[in-house]
Design an enzyme around this catalytic site. Structure first.
Site, mmCIF file in Angstrom:
data_model
loop_
_atom_site.group_PDB
_atom_site.id
_atom_site.type_symbol
_atom_site.label_atom_id
_atom_site.label_comp_id
_atom_site.label_asym_id
_atom_site.label_seq_id
_atom_site.Cartn_x
_atom_site.Cartn_y
_atom_site.Cartn_z
ATOM 1 N N LYS A 114 -30.617 14.902 -75.295
ATOM 2 C CA LYS A 114 -29.541 14.033 -75.509
ATOM 3 C C LYS A 114 -29.551 14.065 -77.089
ATOM 4 C CE LYS A 114 -25.649 12.094 -73.821
ATOM 5 N NZ LYS A 114 -25.144 12.499 -72.825
HETATM 6 P P1 NAD Z 1 -14.033 8.650 -74.215
HETATM 7 O O1 NAD Z 1 -14.663 8.124 -75.654
HETATM 8 O O2 NAD Z 1 -13.381 9.723 -74.226
HETATM 9 O O3 NAD Z 1 -13.507 7.394 -73.283
HETATM 10 C C1 NAD Z 1 -14.081 6.237 -73.091
HETATM 11 C C2 NAD Z 1 -13.038 5.241 -73.049
HETATM 12 O O4 NAD Z 1 -13.435 4.019 -72.818
HETATM 13 C C3 NAD Z 1 -12.331 4.931 -74.396
HETATM 14 O O5 NAD Z 1 -10.831 5.268 -73.948
HETATM 15 C C4 NAD Z 1 -12.592 3.615 -74.959
HETATM 16 O O6 NAD Z 1 -11.376 3.075 -75.502
HETATM 17 C C5 NAD Z 1 -12.979 3.233 -73.654
HETATM 18 N N1 NAD Z 1 -13.666 1.847 -73.787
HETATM 19 C C6 NAD Z 1 -14.747 1.644 -74.508
HETATM 20 N N2 NAD Z 1 -15.330 0.495 -74.374
HETATM 21 C C7 NAD Z 1 -14.641 -0.158 -73.424
HETATM 22 C C8 NAD Z 1 -14.593 -1.363 -72.675
HETATM 23 N N3 NAD Z 1 -15.450 -2.414 -73.121
HETATM 24 N N4 NAD Z 1 -13.923 -1.574 -71.737
HETATM 25 C C9 NAD Z 1 -12.850 -0.796 -71.460
HETATM 26 N N5 NAD Z 1 -12.923 0.321 -71.915
HETATM 27 C C10 NAD Z 1 -13.779 0.903 -72.922
HETATM 28 O O7 NAD Z 1 -15.813 9.019 -73.738
HETATM 29 P P2 NAD Z 1 -15.842 9.658 -72.240
HETATM 30 O O8 NAD Z 1 -16.307 11.259 -72.610
HETATM 31 O O9 NAD Z 1 -14.948 9.723 -71.231
HETATM 32 O O10 NAD Z 1 -17.062 9.189 -71.666
HETATM 33 C C11 NAD Z 1 -17.136 7.922 -71.137
HETATM 34 C C12 NAD Z 1 -18.491 7.755 -70.558
HETATM 35 O O11 NAD Z 1 -18.865 8.824 -69.651
HETATM 36 C C13 NAD Z 1 -19.817 7.784 -71.296
HETATM 37 O O12 NAD Z 1 -20.956 6.881 -70.697
HETATM 38 C C14 NAD Z 1 -20.279 9.292 -71.313
HETATM 39 O O13 NAD Z 1 -21.711 9.221 -71.689
HETATM 40 C C15 NAD Z 1 -20.102 9.689 -69.750
HETATM 41 N N6 NAD Z 1 -19.903 10.953 -69.639
HETATM 42 C C16 NAD Z 1 -18.903 11.773 -70.278
HETATM 43 C C17 NAD Z 1 -18.959 13.043 -69.794
HETATM 44 C C18 NAD Z 1 -17.876 14.029 -70.418
HETATM 45 O O14 NAD Z 1 -17.748 15.011 -70.042
HETATM 46 N N7 NAD Z 1 -17.144 13.511 -71.308
HETATM 47 C C19 NAD Z 1 -19.956 13.708 -68.878
HETATM 48 C C20 NAD Z 1 -20.779 12.515 -68.242
HETATM 49 C C21 NAD Z 1 -20.833 11.339 -68.476
#
Ligand code: NAD
Length: 424
Positions: A114
């Site tokens: 990471k």
């Molecule tokens: P992202 O930034 O696209 O989406 C996250 C969303 O959550 C945003 O819209 C943000 O405004 C919202 N958010 C932030 N704080 C918040 C809160 N307190 N309450 C409600 N909503 C809130 O990020 P993502 O890529 O969707 O990733 C989200 C999670 O999934 C992270 O933990 C990331 O590590 C994990 N993840 C992502 C992927 C991927 O392929 N993108 C893969 C595995 C895991």
């Protein structure tokens, strides 16, 4: 007593301690010997760089970045890079170990890594972000590569960031090396289906879990926290599959409709207004209250430490599908177990992303690209088999799904290390 509570929570929120607690439990149950525990626990390599960057106004700023490679026992290290003001080394460490376990759970030939850069993307221009990305890449360049460590997007990084990393790496190597990162634009060696893969994976494992409750999508109420890459895509795909998405929670509030939200219309509304709030077909709700609505599936897809010792007893979901990494602290695990909530742990639930990243890496190396149907079909096969592997392992060893996923992963990585031996 009052002064101690935040301190205790602060400790509970340290992702590395969460990772360690779960690691220790699984290692104990597996009966792993001390030496193997030491090897598996510590990240293999931790890189810290201080990156000088010329800002748009002519100032020089220095940003701190990390890349932690937890394990390369089963293949090249694999894991995202996040840009955020509060990134810590412990967080990157924990996330790197979760990548090792995640890749092992879905049985793809990668280790775990990471990366993170401490910066606030909301106040940086596109040019400044590009400079940070390129200099960070240059600083870690000898440690990454298609056979070494393959970064991907994470919080606040996207396919444009990956294109810059790919270009920087390629310029240094005097040839185009697409397989150095995944999550690239499709016309630059990215895979079809990658952008929706994590959300699709959440849908696939949730459908598997429904069977255990005799539920059909049409009578399944879902609450989703986070309407970004993972949550937004999961919401769209689940709605299309017939699920009733009764609430979407964002950082500035939640929307609620007990009859189900039109997800595409909500996405359009946010595009037009900049927020999910004040959507005509749903009522606004407090974001902290929406998390505890009565529902069948709760899908946290925003950030870590959302469910913890102080609020886990308030959850009124039957199934918890962890779209985010580390949304539940270790201290909340027992509370969820006591309440018989069926947990699909993050290292299984959100593994669809890294699985299609693996497909992207394979396609780049082959120079031969698959159509979306093939990608989605192969993703489904891996996710369904992994769900069965984890739940089957749990039943065999009388442990919950999270412990089962960790045990399965540790077992697979330990096996690889035993076969390879310790090089001296
Ligand atoms: P992202 O930034 O696209 O989406 C996250 C969303 O959550 C945003 O819209 C943000 O405004 C919202 N958010 C932030 N704080 C918040 C809160 N307190 N309450 C409600 N909503 C809130 O990020 P993502 O890529 O969707 O990733 C989200 C999670 O999934 C992270 O933990 C990331 O590590 C994990 N993840 C992502 C992927 C991927 O392929 N993108 C893969 C595995 C895991």
């Amino acid at each position: 007593m009052i002064a101690e509570a935040p301190l205790a929570l602060e400790k509970e929120f340290n992702p590395w301690l969460t990772a360690e607690t779960r690691f220790n439990e699984a290692a104990e149950k597996l009966g792993l010997d001390d030496g193997m525990r030491k090897v598996l626990r510590s990240p293999a390599r931790e890189i810290c760089v201080h990156i000088p960057v010329m800002m748009d106004d002519g100032r020089i700023e220095v940003f701190t970045g990390y890349r932690v490679q937890h394990s390369i026992a089963r293949g090249p290290a694999k894991g995202g890079i996040r840009f955020a003001p509060d990134v810590t080394l412990d967080e990157v460490r924990a996330l790197s170990s979760w990548m090792t376990w995640k890749c092992a759970v879905v049985n793809i030939p990668f280790g775990g890594a990471k990366g993170g850069v401490i910066c606030d993307p909301t106040i940086l221009s596109a040019i400044e972000l590009e400079r940070i990305t390129r200099r960070y890449t240059a600083e870690i360049i000898e440690f990454i590569g298609p056979e070494r460590d393959v970064p991907a997007p994470d919080m606040n990084t996207d396919e444009q960031t990956m294109a810059w990393i790919m270009d920087t790496y390629s310029m240094h190597h005097r040839q185009t090396v697409t397989a150095v990162v995944t999550g690239k634009p499709v016309n630059l060696g990215g895979s079809r289906g990658r952008s929706e893969a994590t959300g699709r994976g959440c849908l696939i494992v949730t459908l598997q879990a429904l069977k255990r409750f005799g539920l059909e999508p049409s009578n399944t109420r879902v609450v989703i926290q986070g309407f970004g890459n993972v949550g937004g895509m999961a919401a769209r795909l689940m709605a299309r599959a017939g699920f009733k998405i009764i609430s979407i929670i964002e950082y500035d509030g939640a929307v609620y409709n007990p009859h189900g939200i039109d997800v595409n219309a909500l996405l359009k509304h946010r595009k037009e207004t900049g927020s999910i709030l004040n959507f005509a077909e749903a009522e606004n709700m407090d974001r902290d209250e929406a998390l505890f609505l009565e529902c069948d599936v709760l899908l946290p897809a925003a950030k870590e430490n959302v469910l913890h010792s102080q609020n886990a007893s308030r959850i009124r979901a039957r199934i918890l599908c962890e779209g985010a990494n580390g949304p539940t602290t270790a201290a909340a695990d027992q509370i969820l177990a006591d309440r018989r909530i069926f947990v699909i742990p993050d290292i299984l639930a959100n593994a669809g992303g890294v699985t299609v990243s693996y497909f992207e890496w394979v396609q780049d190396r082959q120079g031969f690209f698959w159509n979306e149907q093939l990608v989605n079909g192969r993703l489904e096969e891996i996710m369904v088999n992994s769900f069965k592997d984890v739940t089957g392992y749990g039943e065999k060893h009388s442990v919950n799904n999270r412990t089962a996923a960790y045990m399965l992963a540790l077992d697979r990585v330990a096996f690889a290390i035993k076969l390879r031996g310790i090089y001296a």
